[in-house]
Structure formats: structure tokens, C-alpha cells
Design a protein around this motif. Structure first.
Motif, PDB file in Angstrom:
ATOM      1  N   THR A 138       8.937  13.574  18.510  1.00 33.46           N
ATOM      2  CA  THR A 138       8.808  13.405  16.919  1.00 33.46           C
ATOM      3  C   THR A 138       7.548  13.230  16.850  1.00 33.46           C
ATOM      4  OG1 THR A 138       9.595  12.020  15.085  1.00 33.46           O
ATOM      5  CG2 THR A 138       9.020  10.862  17.080  1.00 33.46           C
ATOM      6  N   SER A 139       6.910  13.311  15.477  1.00 30.63           N
ATOM      7  CA  SER A 139       5.536  13.565  15.247  1.00 30.63           C
ATOM      8  C   SER A 139       4.697  12.558  14.308  1.00 30.63           C
ATOM      9  CB  SER A 139       5.485  14.955  14.294  1.00 30.63           C
ATOM     10  OG  SER A 139       5.663  15.986  14.900  1.00 30.63           O
ATOM     11  N   GLU A 140       5.340  11.311  14.180  1.00 30.36           N
ATOM     12  CA  GLU A 140       4.848  10.266  13.567  1.00 30.36           C
ATOM     13  C   GLU A 140       3.234  10.019  14.030  1.00 30.36           C
ATOM     14  OE1 GLU A 140       7.811  10.272  14.180  1.00 30.36           O
ATOM     15  OE2 GLU A 140       8.921   9.245  12.423  1.00 30.36           O
ATOM     16  N   THR A 141       3.273   9.973  15.149  1.00 30.06           N
ATOM     17  CA  THR A 141       1.943   9.480  15.826  1.00 30.06           C
ATOM     18  C   THR A 141       0.872  10.839  16.011  1.00 30.06           C
ATOM     19  OG1 THR A 141       2.608  10.110  18.224  1.00 30.06           O
ATOM     20  CG2 THR A 141       2.834   7.679  17.381  1.00 30.06           C
ATOM     21  N   VAL A 142       1.379  11.715  15.686  1.00 28.67           N
ATOM     22  CA  VAL A 142       0.629  13.227  15.617  1.00 28.67           C
ATOM     23  C   VAL A 142      -0.175  13.124  14.163  1.00 28.67           C
ATOM     24  CG1 VAL A 142       0.701  15.727  15.678  1.00 28.67           C
ATOM     25  CG2 VAL A 142       2.209  14.284  17.307  1.00 28.67           C
ATOM     26  N   MET A 143       0.727  12.998  13.239  1.00 23.01           N
ATOM     27  CA  MET A 143       0.508  13.057  11.780  1.00 23.01           C
ATOM     28  C   MET A 143      -0.087  11.827  11.103  1.00 23.01           C
ATOM     29  SD  MET A 143       3.786  14.811  10.210  1.00 23.01           S
ATOM     30  CE  MET A 143       4.497  16.529  10.550  1.00 23.01           C
ATOM     31  N   TYR A 144       0.046  10.672  11.687  1.00 29.65           N
ATOM     32  CA  TYR A 144      -0.238   9.821  10.820  1.00 29.65           C
ATOM     33  C   TYR A 144      -1.718   9.621  10.781  1.00 29.65           C
ATOM     34  CZ  TYR A 144       4.424   8.983   9.734  1.00 29.65           C
ATOM     35  OH  TYR A 144       5.890   9.354   9.324  1.00 29.65           O
ATOM     36  N   PRO A 145      -2.586   9.603  12.012  1.00 29.61           N
ATOM     37  CA  PRO A 145      -3.653   9.657  12.006  1.00 29.61           C
ATOM     38  C   PRO A 145      -4.540  10.513  10.859  1.00 29.61           C
ATOM     39  CG  PRO A 145      -3.278   9.945  14.401  1.00 29.61           C
ATOM     40  CD  PRO A 145      -2.072   9.801  13.410  1.00 29.61           C
ATOM     41  N   TYR A 146      -3.982  11.457  10.731  1.00 30.19           N
ATOM     42  CA  TYR A 146      -4.294  12.268   9.519  1.00 30.19           C
ATOM     43  C   TYR A 146      -4.099  12.082   7.916  1.00 30.19           C
ATOM     44  CZ  TYR A 146      -6.402  14.404  13.618  1.00 30.19           C
ATOM     45  OH  TYR A 146      -6.858  14.567  14.906  1.00 30.19           O
ATOM     46  N   PHE A 147      -2.900  11.188   7.661  1.00 32.67           N
ATOM     47  CA  PHE A 147      -2.729  10.806   6.933  1.00 32.67           C
ATOM     48  C   PHE A 147      -3.773   9.669   6.506  1.00 32.67           C
ATOM     49  CE2 PHE A 147       2.027  11.230   5.712  1.00 32.67           C
ATOM     50  CZ  PHE A 147       2.281  12.456   6.150  1.00 32.67           C
ATOM     51  N   ALA A 148      -4.095   8.983   7.504  1.00 37.06           N
ATOM     52  CA  ALA A 148      -5.238   8.152   7.209  1.00 37.06           C
ATOM     53  C   ALA A 148      -6.485   8.649   6.573  1.00 37.06           C
ATOM     54  CB  ALA A 148      -5.534   7.088   8.470  1.00 37.06           C
ATOM     55  N   LYS A 149      -6.738   9.559   7.309  1.00 35.94           N
ATOM     56  CA  LYS A 149      -7.942  10.413   6.890  1.00 35.94           C
ATOM     57  C   LYS A 149      -8.022  11.167   5.461  1.00 35.94           C
ATOM     58  CE  LYS A 149     -10.782  14.275   8.625  1.00 35.94           C
ATOM     59  NZ  LYS A 149     -11.193  14.769   9.967  1.00 35.94           N
ATOM     60  N   TRP A 150      -6.745  11.549   5.068  1.00 34.51           N
ATOM     61  CA  TRP A 150      -6.433  12.376   3.796  1.00 34.51           C
ATOM     62  C   TRP A 150      -6.191  11.088   2.767  1.00 34.51           C
ATOM     63  CZ3 TRP A 150      -2.685  15.799   6.850  1.00 34.51           C
ATOM     64  CH2 TRP A 150      -3.419  16.850   7.703  1.00 34.51           C
ATOM     65  N   ILE A 151      -5.775  10.221   2.803  1.00 32.61           N
ATOM     66  CA  ILE A 151      -5.135   9.542   1.864  1.00 32.61           C
ATOM     67  C   ILE A 151      -6.444   8.391   1.729  1.00 32.61           C
ATOM     68  CG2 ILE A 151      -3.455   7.680   0.978  1.00 32.61           C
ATOM     69  CD1 ILE A 151      -1.530   9.123   2.604  1.00 32.61           C
ATOM     70  N   ARG A 152      -7.142   8.464   0.634  1.00 35.39           N
ATOM     71  CA  ARG A 152      -8.062   7.499   0.137  1.00 35.39           C
ATOM     72  C   ARG A 152      -7.923   6.862  -1.051  1.00 35.39           C
ATOM     73  NH1 ARG A 152     -11.044   6.751   4.629  1.00 35.39           N
ATOM     74  NH2 ARG A 152     -11.254   8.730   5.615  1.00 35.39           N
TER      75      ARG A 152
END
Ligand code: 87F
Length: 542
Positions: A138-152
Motif C-alpha cells: 500500500t502506498s501511504e509510506t511511499v507518498m506521504y514524505p512527498y505530501f510533506a514536501k508539497w503541502i506548505r
């Protein structure tokens, strides 16, 4: 032999469960040889293989080849669901299938309990990979580091991403095509919101779309509900679910889930924005939701019969197949040509009104079948589940009519050729509705309200779900499972028909029974005697 090897062996040495009394008299090689009610797992395998939906992949156990007939159903689901989520502002994306150990293990609750199923790539050629990578389960841990980067800032919200992909979960329980496979296809939606309310609203909108996929497309009835604390996705806040029912085995099947993750992941992955009001850091609210190719298996299990597959018109690649029939040695070449050209005309006419129609004009391939070949064709059409078969023969031409045969109930009706363009679309709609309603009645009949514990196990053993007043406590759920487990030998437990497995809570249905109602402060949990909070649905499940 290590435990892993032993489990592997168990998975690969699938018992040949053929039973003498399961055999269907006179079943030819192209038909289904065992009865659904007698030997369900052999029946299921034969339906899938002989209808050409699926092939076993001999190389790796628990993996299967999805053939065009089945893949087409998946594409129908994709087309519908993808268009609907786009209306909600969701965008498609694609993330890598590999995840590092460091990221995967960042959210402990989430990976706990799942870790044993994660497959790792540890070698490249003959050399060990220094930092092995996991294949996404499942991709929670793949995606969320990038959510952190993109959401400001709050202007970056909501972020709504979806991906259609494969995932790998190295299961050791008995695999079953579509239902439990080591690799499967799904969509996973991952969204981030400013408020909990906004996240909540989306969770239920998605659940409703999943309901539409099952009920309106696959004609499979489901019950909507909320998972118990024990059964929810541990990494999230709450899990909403659709629960299906397989009447032949009396077992439940989780059909799709839509989770509100709360702020758990945003805290772990540091997904924060500044509150526009006071410039304080706030963690975003997240959801994740998924539906998989399991849905195809559920549909086959529910609608298939002793002749093979039965496809609901909305997902059938071919909705109507037109065949020439009644051609004998006495039929003249001219008459045969006339019939064939009418078959083609009818197909074109039906296509022009949006019906997925096909002609079956294949020549006789063996002399033995020369003149009754249409009967053989008919049995293949039946096996592959095409909703309507239209037969046109020389005599029909004289009468300007055709014979319409429904796959779902076998009914036959002569239809004037001139009426086909109006009658066929209507009949397809009726078939779709009838299939759903029949399945819905069976499901409803197998949900039993049970008001005292003494009736719980016997009701369950009658291949039913039980709906009980329940306290909703984890310890009580554990005890219900224990009390409803029939202790059997390992050999028996292997047999999917042995009702050995304990009952789980499937969900707390959104639509609560009210006869009798739960009286707050009065109604007791039928298992532990504490106060009941709601009715909960319990059952044995896949
Ligand atoms: C297996 C191995 C590792 C399920 C797993 O339901 C991790 C997991 O996180 C895991 N099996 N899950 C839960 C998946 C949650 C959620 N993810 C997005 C969904 C829908 C789509």
C-alpha cells in the motif's frame, strides 16, 4: 524446513478437492463438472478457467493471469470510478513501487501486524543489495514524505491524489483467485484536507461510489458500515467499509474500504501548514481509500451457476451474442447465406443503439459438429456468461423473428426482428436489476438478528451473518471470536467449508435495525452483558 517453507508448501500443494457427489451428470468437457453447492472451490476455479477469465500462473503460487474477459470488467470499473473521482477533484498520479525500510517503518501502528506480508528485494543478480527495498503493500509510506514536501500553506489543500496500480502482499493463507492473491490491482486514493469535516465528507462520498460499483455495476449487494476498533486500519482514525456475503459458503468478504486517517500520518510524516488565522502549525487531515480486483471474484462467486459464469450486462464485454441456428444438411446454401447476413445486420443495428453485440459466425471446425454446431456454440456462450443470446434460423427469417435467451434465468422468448432495438436495451436493464434483486434477497435472508448468545454459534453455522446488540469493546470481540471457534484438526481447518473459523465483527452497519431498537442504558451486549452501543454485524469471513 523453515516455517516459511512449510507455509509455502501448504499454499502450493492445493488439495484436489473433487467429490464424487459434486459431479454434474452429462457435463461435457467444455462445461462445469462440479456443483457450486457441493464443491465450491473446484466450481469457482473451473468457472474462472473455462470461461477464460483467468489462468493459473504456475511459476509463483498465489499469482494469476487476468485474461481479457476479466480484465475488461476491471476496465469498466476503472472508467466509472475514475470519472466520478475526477468530479470530486481527484487527480491520477503514479508513485514508485519500491519503498525503503526507513520510510516503511516510520509509522509503527500501520506496519505492525502487516510486516510479515511485506516482500523485499534483497538481491541484484548474485550480489546482495546493501539497502533492501520493499515492494509496496500500500502506498501511504511511499507518498506521504512527498505530501510533506508539497503541502506548505492552506492554499495547497485539499490535495487529492489517486493511483491505479498493483500491490504485493505475501500472504500465506490459502490463496484464491481475485479474492486473496499475492499481487493484485487496485486504486488507492490519498487525500489531505484542512478540516476534519471536509475529510469526513469525502470518506462517505467515496464509500457511496464503491457502493455504486458493487451494486449498480456488478449487481452485488453490500452492507455499508464502520469497522470496530479491532478491525479498523490500525494506522487510521476510523474505517468505513462495504461488506459482501457469499451465500454458498456463508462467509463475508470485505469489498472496499474508505479510511479517515485523522492526523496520525500527518504527525508521523510532518505534513503541516500554517493556520491562516494565527500562523500556528497545524497537521492536515488525511484519508485513504481503495477498491481492488477482489470485486471481480465476489461477482463471480455470487452470480455464477452450475453452467458457468453469469455476467451483469453493465460489465459484460459482450452483452448480446447473435448466432445462426437450425442450419441442417437440408438447408440450402442460399438460405444459409441469408441467415448469416441477417445475423450481421442485427449486430450492426444493435451496435448502432449502443449495445455491445457480436456475431458468432465461426465455421464448424469439426465434421462431427457440422450441423449441430450452434448448440455447441450456445454452451460456450452460456459458459462465458454473455447476458443475452439471440438465435436466428431459416424458419425465424420467414417469420421475421428471433429467439432471445437470457443467461441469468434461462428464459426464452421469440422477439420480432423489428422490435430488437427497443426490446434488447430494456431486457439488459431488466437482467441487471433482476440479478441485483435476487442477490439482495439472498443476502437479506441471511442476516439474522440474534438477541441471546445461545443462538449465536448455531445461527452462524447455518451460513448466516448475525446482527447483535454489541458493546463495541475490543476484549469482547476477542472473546466472541474465541467462543465461536470450533476447535478442529489442522486438516479440517484447511477445508474452507469446515465452519471452524471464529466470527469477526464485519462492521457496525450505518443502517441500524430498529426492531427491537437498542435502548440506551438498557439493552445489553449479548456476549458480555455490558451496555450495548449499537447493532453490529458478525460473521465468518474471507
Ligand atoms: C499489508 C502489508 C503492509 C493492508 C498491508 O485500505 C501494510 C499493509 O497498510 C497496510 N495490508 N494495509 C492497510 C491499507 C490501508 C489503505 N491504504 C490505501 C487501504 C486503501 C488504500
Amino acid at each position: 524446513m523453515s516455517n516459511v517453507d512449510k507455509a509455502e508448501k501448504k499454499v502450493s500443494s492445493k488439495k484436489s478437492a473433487k467429490k464424487a457427489d459434486a459431479h454434474i451428470e452429462g457435463a461435457s468437457q467444455i462445461g462445469i463438472e462440479v456443483r457450486k453447492e457441493v464443491d465450491f472451490s473446484t466450481w469457482y476455479t473451473q468457472v474462472l478457467k473455462r470461461s477464460e477469465m483467468l489462468e493459473y500462473y504456475e511459476e509463483v503460487s498465489g499469482c494469476y493471469i487476468i485474461r481479457p474477459l476479466a480484465y475488461n470488467i476491471w476496465q469498466e470499473i476503472q472508467n466509472f470510478f475514475d470519472a466520478e473521482i475526477k468530479k470530486l477533484g481527484v487527480e491520477d498520479t503514479y508513485f514508485p513501487m519500491f519503498v525503503s525500510q526507513r520510510q516503511l517503518e516510520r509509522e509503527k501502528d500501520h506496519i505492525e501486524g502487516f510486516a510479515a506480508e511485506v516482500a523485499w528485494v534483497t538481491k541484484a543478480g548474485s550480489s546482495n543489495i546493501e539497502n533492501p527495498v520493499a515492494i509496496r503493500p500500500t502506498s501511504e509510506t511511499v507518498m506521504y514524505p512527498y505530501f510533506a514536501k508539497w503541502i506548505r500553506t492552506y492554499r495547497d489543500l485539499p490535495l487529492k491524489l489517486n493511483q491505479w496500480c498493483n500491490v504485493v502482499r505475501w500472504e500465506f493463507k490459502n490463496p484464491q483467485p481475485f479474492i486473496r492473491t499475492r499481487e493484485f490491482l487496485w486504486q488507492e486514493g490519498h487525500t489531505a484536507h484542512f478540516t476534519k469535516e471536509e475529510a469526513d465528507t469525502e470518506v462517505y462520498k467515496i464509500l457511496e461510489l464503491y457502493r455504486q460499483v458493487y451494486e449498480d455495476m456488478l449487481a452485488v449487494p453490500v452492507i455499508r458500515g464502520i469497522k470496530s476498533e479491532k478491525e479498523k486500519f490500525a494506522g487510521g482514525l476510523y474505517t468505513t467499509t462495504l461488506e459482501g456475503f457469499i451465500p454458498t459458503t456463508g462467509r463475508g468478504v470485505q469489498a472496499a474500504t474508505s479510511h479517515c486517517l485523522g492526523q496520525n500520518f500527518s504527525k508521523m510524516f510532518d505534513i503541516v501548514i500554517e493556520d491562516p488565522k494565527d500562523a500556528k502549525k497545524v497537521h492536515v487531515w488525511q484519508n485513504s481509500w481503495g477498491i481492488s480486483t477482489r470485486s471481480i471474484g465476489v461477482m463471480v462467486m455470487i452470480h455464477g451457476d452450475n453452467k458457468g459464469l453469469v455476467l451483469p450486462p453493465r460489465v459484460a464485454a459482450t452483452q448480446v451474442i447473435v448466432i445462426p441456428c437450425g442450419i441442417t444438411s437440408k438447408t440450402t446454401e442460399d438460405d444459409k447465406k441469408l441467415v448469416e447476413s441477417k445475423v450481421n445486420d442485427v449486430v450492426e443495428e444493435l451496435k448502432s443503439v449502443g449495445i455491445k453485440a457480436k456475431a458468432d459466425l465461426r465455421e464448424n471446425y469439426s465434421p462431427g459438429y457440422k450441423y449441430n454446431h450452434w448448440e455447441l456454440k450456445a454452451s460456450i456462450i452460456i459458459l462465458t456468461g454473455v447476458p443475452i443470446r439471440l438465435e436466428i434460423g431459416p424458419r425465424d427469417l420467414q417469420n421475421q423473428q428471433s429467439l432471445m435467451v437470457r443467461r441469468d434465468n434461462g428464459s426464452k422468448e421469440p422477439i420480432p426482428l423489428a422490435d430488437l432495438v427497443s426490446r434488447i436495451p430494456d431486457t439488459l436493464k431488466i437482467i441487471q436489476k433482476d440479478m441485483f434483486e435476487r442477490a439482495k434477497k439472498v443476502y437479506d435472508d441471511h442476516v439474522k438478528i440474534v438477541l441471546k448468545w445461545e443462538d449465536f454459534v448455531s445461527t452462524l453455522d447455518g451460513k448466516n451473518f448475525v446482527m447483535i446488540p454489541w458493546c463495541e469493546e475490543v476484549s469482547c470481540e476477542t472473546s466472541i471470536k474465541e467462543k465461536s471457534t470450533r476447535h478442529v484438526t489442522e486438516e479440517e481447518a484447511e477445508d474452507e467449508k469446515a465452519p471452524s473459523m471464529g466470527a469477526k465483527s464485519l462492521c457496525i452497519p450505518l443502517e441500524q435495525p430498529n426492531d427491537p431498537p437498542i435502548v440506551p442504558g438498557e439493552t445489553e451486549c449479548i456476549s458480555c452483558g455490558k451496555l450495548a452501543k449499537s447493532y453490529a454485524l458478525f460473521g465468518r469471513s474471507y
